[in-house]
Motif scaffolding. Sequence first.
Motif, PDB file in Angstrom:
ATOM      1  N   ASP B 126      -1.491  -9.859   2.929  1.00 41.80           N
ATOM      2  CA  ASP B 126      -1.677 -10.601   1.693  1.00 41.80           C
ATOM      3  C   ASP B 126      -2.718  -9.895   0.828  1.00 41.80           C
ATOM      4  O   ASP B 126      -2.632  -9.903  -0.389  1.00 41.80           O
ATOM      5  CB  ASP B 126      -2.143 -12.029   2.016  1.00 41.80           C
ATOM      6  CG  ASP B 126      -1.981 -12.937   0.813  1.00 41.80           C
ATOM      7  OD1 ASP B 126      -1.110 -12.644  -0.028  1.00 41.80           O
ATOM      8  OD2 ASP B 126      -2.713 -13.918   0.719  1.00 41.80           O
ATOM      9  N   ASN B 127      -3.673  -9.256   1.485  1.00 41.86           N
ATOM     10  CA  ASN B 127      -4.688  -8.511   0.763  1.00 41.86           C
ATOM     11  C   ASN B 127      -4.077  -7.195   0.270  1.00 41.86           C
ATOM     12  O   ASN B 127      -3.529  -6.414   1.041  1.00 41.86           O
ATOM     13  CB  ASN B 127      -5.859  -8.240   1.709  1.00 41.86           C
ATOM     14  CG  ASN B 127      -7.006  -7.562   1.011  1.00 41.86           C
ATOM     15  OD1 ASN B 127      -6.878  -6.451   0.527  1.00 41.86           O
ATOM     16  ND2 ASN B 127      -8.131  -8.238   0.949  1.00 41.86           N
ATOM     17  N   LEU B 128      -4.199  -6.955  -1.032  1.00 42.06           N
ATOM     18  CA  LEU B 128      -3.534  -5.775  -1.607  1.00 42.06           C
ATOM     19  C   LEU B 128      -4.053  -4.475  -1.012  1.00 42.06           C
ATOM     20  O   LEU B 128      -3.307  -3.517  -0.835  1.00 42.06           O
ATOM     21  CB  LEU B 128      -3.750  -5.751  -3.122  1.00 42.06           C
ATOM     22  CG  LEU B 128      -2.560  -6.129  -3.981  1.00 42.06           C
ATOM     23  CD1 LEU B 128      -2.882  -5.920  -5.439  1.00 42.06           C
ATOM     24  CD2 LEU B 128      -1.337  -5.287  -3.617  1.00 42.06           C
ATOM     25  N   PHE B 129      -5.355  -4.439  -0.702  1.00 38.08           N
ATOM     26  CA  PHE B 129      -5.904  -3.191  -0.172  1.00 38.08           C
ATOM     27  C   PHE B 129      -5.453  -2.979   1.267  1.00 38.08           C
ATOM     28  O   PHE B 129      -5.195  -1.846   1.693  1.00 38.08           O
ATOM     29  CB  PHE B 129      -7.421  -3.175  -0.295  1.00 38.08           C
ATOM     30  CG  PHE B 129      -7.869  -3.148  -1.725  1.00 38.08           C
ATOM     31  CD1 PHE B 129      -7.542  -2.065  -2.534  1.00 38.08           C
ATOM     32  CD2 PHE B 129      -8.564  -4.194  -2.283  1.00 38.08           C
ATOM     33  CE1 PHE B 129      -7.918  -2.032  -3.860  1.00 38.08           C
ATOM     34  CE2 PHE B 129      -8.947  -4.166  -3.610  1.00 38.08           C
ATOM     35  CZ  PHE B 129      -8.625  -3.085  -4.412  1.00 38.08           C
ATOM     36  N   ALA B 130      -5.346  -4.068   2.011  1.00 35.42           N
ATOM     37  CA  ALA B 130      -4.805  -3.941   3.361  1.00 35.42           C
ATOM     38  C   ALA B 130      -3.361  -3.456   3.282  1.00 35.42           C
ATOM     39  O   ALA B 130      -2.934  -2.584   4.049  1.00 35.42           O
ATOM     40  CB  ALA B 130      -4.881  -5.276   4.089  1.00 35.42           C
ATOM     41  N   LEU B 131      -2.625  -4.001   2.318  1.00 36.47           N
ATOM     42  CA  LEU B 131      -1.245  -3.556   2.113  1.00 36.47           C
ATOM     43  C   LEU B 131      -1.212  -2.055   1.866  1.00 36.47           C
ATOM     44  O   LEU B 131      -0.394  -1.331   2.435  1.00 36.47           O
ATOM     45  CB  LEU B 131      -0.631  -4.306   0.929  1.00 36.47           C
ATOM     46  CG  LEU B 131       0.761  -3.845   0.519  1.00 36.47           C
ATOM     47  CD1 LEU B 131       1.790  -4.374   1.497  1.00 36.47           C
ATOM     48  CD2 LEU B 131       1.129  -4.307  -0.878  1.00 36.47           C
ATOM     49  N   PHE B 132      -2.139  -1.584   1.034  1.00 38.36           N
ATOM     50  CA  PHE B 132      -2.206  -0.148   0.752  1.00 38.36           C
ATOM     51  C   PHE B 132      -2.443   0.654   2.025  1.00 38.36           C
ATOM     52  O   PHE B 132      -1.790   1.673   2.265  1.00 38.36           O
ATOM     53  CB  PHE B 132      -3.306   0.135  -0.275  1.00 38.36           C
ATOM     54  CG  PHE B 132      -3.750   1.557  -0.304  1.00 38.36           C
ATOM     55  CD1 PHE B 132      -2.966   2.532  -0.905  1.00 38.36           C
ATOM     56  CD2 PHE B 132      -4.944   1.939   0.285  1.00 38.36           C
ATOM     57  CE1 PHE B 132      -3.363   3.855  -0.920  1.00 38.36           C
ATOM     58  CE2 PHE B 132      -5.345   3.263   0.273  1.00 38.36           C
ATOM     59  CZ  PHE B 132      -4.554   4.220  -0.324  1.00 38.36           C
ATOM     60  N   VAL B 133      -3.384   0.182   2.847  1.00 36.98           N
ATOM     61  CA  VAL B 133      -3.697   0.928   4.071  1.00 36.98           C
ATOM     62  C   VAL B 133      -2.464   1.005   4.964  1.00 36.98           C
ATOM     63  O   VAL B 133      -2.113   2.073   5.489  1.00 36.98           O
ATOM     64  CB  VAL B 133      -4.881   0.277   4.812  1.00 36.98           C
ATOM     65  CG1 VAL B 133      -5.059   0.902   6.180  1.00 36.98           C
ATOM     66  CG2 VAL B 133      -6.149   0.422   3.998  1.00 36.98           C
TER      67      VAL B 133
END
Lengths: 128, 762
Positions: B126-133
Amino acid sequence: MSPLILRTATRVLMPLMVLFALFMLVRGHNDPGGGFVGGLVVSAAYALLAFTSGVAEARRALIVDPERLLGVGLLVALFTGLSSALAGEPFLTALWWGGLGSPLFFDIGVFLVVIGVVLTMTFTLAED
Amino acid sequence: MLSFLVLSPFVLAPVAAYVGGRWPSQVRWLALWPAGLALLAEHLLRTQVAVGGPITTALPWAAPLGLTLQFHADGLALVFALMITVIGALVVWYASAYLAGHRDLPRLLTALFLFMGAMLGVALSDNLFALFVFWELTGFTSYLLIGFEHDDAAARRAAMQAFVLTGAGGLALLAGATLLVQATGTTALSEMARAGDLASHPVYVWAVVLFFAAAFTKSAQVPFHFWLPGAMAAPTPISAYLHSATMVKAGVYLLARMTPVLGGTDLWSNTLLVVGGTTMVVGAWRAVQETDLKRVLAYTTVAALGALVLMIGIGTQGAAVAAIVYMIAHASYKGSLFMVVGAIDHETGTRDVTRLGGLRQKMPLTALAAALAAASMVGLPFFFGFFGKELFYEAGWTSARAPGLLLGVSVAASALMGVAALTAGVGPFVGRLSEVGERAHEAPRAMWTGPLSLAGAGVIFALAPGIINGPIGLAAAGITGAYQDVHIVLWHGFTPVLGFSALTLLLVAGLYSQRHRLRQLRPASVGSDRIFWGPLRALERVSEAVSPALYRGSIRGYVLVLIVATGGLLAAALLVGGGAPVPRGGLVPPRAFELVMVTVICVAALAAARATSSMRAVLALGTVGYGVALLFVTYGAPDLAMTQFSVETLTVVIFVLVFRMFGSFDHLSSRLVRLRDAIVAGVVGAVISALVLFVGTADEPSRLADFFAEAAPTLGHGRNVVNVILVDFRAFDTMGEITVLAVAAIGVHALLRIGAQERRNS
């Protein structure tokens, strides 16, 4: 050949240096010391041994490959950090059980990596 | 539960490596894990999401920075997770036979499970930065998987190409995510949709363009479509997993996920319609011209991805349902066909369709799986692909933008894809048994169970669509933002769409009979491969031209440049911003001990400068270092001093090891050069001294020092402030530093070992 006096002295010095390094590692949180310096002292001890008795002997005395220490040390540090995630805290938050804390384990990771780095370089250079 | 779903494959990765190395014959049981995860996802979908709405869990990570490992499971995420785990299980099962006895099986399994975890992370973050990782992790692991046969230069090239392209897309994603987070004030995707009207926000256009760049590279849209056929250098199970069912769909998934946040504008819809439509036609057209079965399938995948992007561009409820159904149908028939092609390759040693034929006698079960999958892909009634195509046509037909054109290209592309389906799924099995098939026999059990069950699922879904109506409706809600009940049925009367479906089948039959002629219609190469390698080569040429000027191989030259640059910048800063370098409280007269030490240091430094052999220079420098360390002791910095002593000792040791083969210097620098060096050294030394004095003039001493001194015993449970900072307060920095150290050591080791080996060989 290496000088006799140095070689004989190394036999006495080496264990003392390693013990001293462990001492520094453990006391590091409260008094001067810590994993980084401790690792450097251990490395110096083995570098000394490599000078006097040869790299092969020093490798035997170290038992594990220094390259392996790199990975093990990094993993120890990493898992210390992850253990706080398991406890529901942000990554690398220190956990304390009485006087014993996860930072000590993190420091052990640093200690191992430093030994691995210095000895990987020293041994490879000396064997070349 | 959600964290377990995402993170457990990462834990299983090393276990898989161990199992693969220790009990290679039992590898197939590893498939039970993703199968279990699939059951878990299914359970969550039915018992929680369908009843109580999306579920969310969060693991804190670096919360003050907005970095939280937050997972959010709605219907769309869980349906995607189901595809990842179900096909993941079948692929592990299949790979255990396909790569049985391969020496690098453990490596493949590790990368495969890491990839699975990363994909689940993409689906559920749900966190966009986690998605990026997680997004970047899928790119990284797919690099390892495409380049699995690393002895093969083509595989390495393909892996590099896919990695660079999707990696560049990943950077675009990071930039886009940063813009969105700034514009909406939240890092959570689920909250962004509620953040209000973004379309009028000044960063909207940039955010959309960046997200498009990420999605189009990942999902192989024109003009980036060329990496996908190239990636067929991967082992076939990997192609079945990454390049049909999961990774390439991540881009489509991202677009679907972002529709509630960014969608609904002309820019969004029109771009998706044009890019998706073009990709669909280009992919389908190229598919019928290939003869390598894997490349045929790869191009049809490109076409299908184009179709999915197109449906997201249409953006209606019907199109959202169509996209989900199409995605599931595609995963089932394409994953199955890839596995079939792998089995053919495994048994005959070729994937060239012109050399294959009549294999149904030798491989009846594989032929059955292939026939079922091909029928679904062609879109015969009573197969799930039929539903996908019908809904796709209907979405185009009812589109607010250019319905006639959309329907036309859809029918044309579907017909070409149908031809490709027959080429891959029927061609190798019918007709006369070819020469390469003489010695073939049925593939191992693990290699036909996978494709047969996938293709069979396509039949079951078609005969009883009721069982998946619920999940499809929930997943479509993730795209449109509002839930509507879905009832897909096989027969919905004589509609125009049915007519187009029939027309498609006629076209497939007609075109398939002319397939040889189609292959010769190959137009002049579009050559989009060149838009990748061209700039890369140009970059290499520039670097070849520039490097020799900068990189002259003289360490002394580099040191000179570094010192002059640093010293110059510092001097400039001091001249512009500094006052008189007089510390608060004035200067204290030196003590006798300090005078002695300074004298020793200066003498040693002079000795180093005047040394005639490297050994002497090293020893003199070591003396300088020890002198400085002694000064640290007197200033009450024992930790610093200890470290300095140890580092100095080891530096001397390493220098000695390097220099021991050199005696006296070959030649000494000329008088002129020495003069230059003396001036540079003197001036830079003076600048640094001024800087040190200037630091002491700061009016307000840093508050950090006080904070650390106070917090170390209370928060850090330690009296040694330096150590507490290193292993607790700033442990993350230390973690980075020891990683760098380790990498440097590996570099030294590798360079020296390679050098030693080359010398031994010559």
